[in-house]
Design a protein around this motif. Structure first.
Motif, PDB file in Angstrom:
ATOM      1  N   MET A  66       0.836  -1.206   0.000  1.00  0.00           N
ATOM      2  CA  MET A  66       0.000   0.000   0.000  1.00  0.00           C
ATOM      3  C   MET A  66       0.873   1.259   0.000  1.00  0.00           C
ATOM      4  O   MET A  66       0.566   2.236  -0.678  1.00  0.00           O
ATOM      5  N   LYS A  67       1.950   1.219   0.760  1.00  0.00           N
ATOM      6  CA  LYS A  67       2.874   2.348   0.833  1.00  0.00           C
ATOM      7  C   LYS A  67       3.530   2.589  -0.534  1.00  0.00           C
ATOM      8  O   LYS A  67       3.616   3.728  -0.993  1.00  0.00           O
ATOM      9  N   LYS A  68       3.940   1.507  -1.177  1.00  0.00           N
ATOM     10  CA  LYS A  68       4.555   1.606  -2.511  1.00  0.00           C
ATOM     11  C   LYS A  68       3.564   2.171  -3.522  1.00  0.00           C
ATOM     12  O   LYS A  68       3.903   3.045  -4.321  1.00  0.00           O
ATOM     13  N   GLU A  69       2.333   1.691  -3.472  1.00  0.00           N
ATOM     14  CA  GLU A  69       1.293   2.184  -4.381  1.00  0.00           C
ATOM     15  C   GLU A  69       1.021   3.671  -4.148  1.00  0.00           C
ATOM     16  O   GLU A  69       0.885   4.448  -5.093  1.00  0.00           O
ATOM     17  N   PHE A  70       0.954   4.074  -2.882  1.00  0.00           N
ATOM     18  CA  PHE A  70       0.731   5.481  -2.552  1.00  0.00           C
ATOM     19  C   PHE A  70       1.856   6.354  -3.106  1.00  0.00           C
ATOM     20  O   PHE A  70       1.599   7.381  -3.724  1.00  0.00           O
ATOM     21  N   LYS A  71       3.097   5.932  -2.894  1.00  0.00           N
ATOM     22  CA  LYS A  71       4.236   6.723  -3.377  1.00  0.00           C
ATOM     23  C   LYS A  71       4.237   6.810  -4.897  1.00  0.00           C
ATOM     24  O   LYS A  71       4.540   7.858  -5.456  1.00  0.00           O
ATOM     25  N   SER A  72       3.882   5.719  -5.555  1.00  0.00           N
ATOM     26  CA  SER A  72       3.816   5.718  -7.013  1.00  0.00           C
ATOM     27  C   SER A  72       2.737   6.675  -7.507  1.00  0.00           C
ATOM     28  O   SER A  72       2.957   7.454  -8.433  1.00  0.00           O
TER      29      SER A  72
END
Length: 85
Positions: A66-72
Motif C-alpha cells: 500500500m505504501k509503494k502504491e501510494f508513493k507511485s
C-alpha cells in the motif's frame, strides 16, 4: 499464498492502517517491533473484516504494498501537475 486467499477489502485496509497508526510498530523500541506487529495482526484478525486470519508477515507485506502504491500515485500526480517535489 496466504494473501491471495485473503484479499483485503477497503474496510480491512483501513483497519490495518488505523492499527499501524495507533500501535506504530516500525518506530517501536528495541525488542518491541515484532511484538507490536503481532498486536497489529491480532487486532486486525479480531476486527472480523477478513474472511481468514492473517499473519504478521501478511500485514507487513500488505502495508508495504500500500505504501509503494501510494508513493507511485503521488509521484504520478506530481508529474502530471508539474510540481517538482
Amino acid at each position: 499464498d496466504e494473501e491471495s486467499r485473503n484479499s483485503f477489502s477497503q474496510e480491512a485496509k483501513i483497519v490495518l492502517l488505523k492499527e499501524i497508526l495507533h500501535i506504530q510498530p516500525n518506530i517501536s523500541g528495541h525488542g518491541e517491533v515484532k511484538k507490536n506487529w503481532e498486536r497489529v495482526a491480532e487486532n486486525l484478525n479480531a476486527s472480523k473484516t477478513l474472511k481468514k486470519a492473517v499473519s504478521v508477515q501478511t500485514c507487513q507485506k500488505k502495508f508495504l504494498a500500500m505504501k509503494k502504491e501510494f508513493k507511485s500515485n503521488e509521484t504520478q500526480s506530481r508529474k502530471s501537475s508539474g510540481t517538482s517535489e
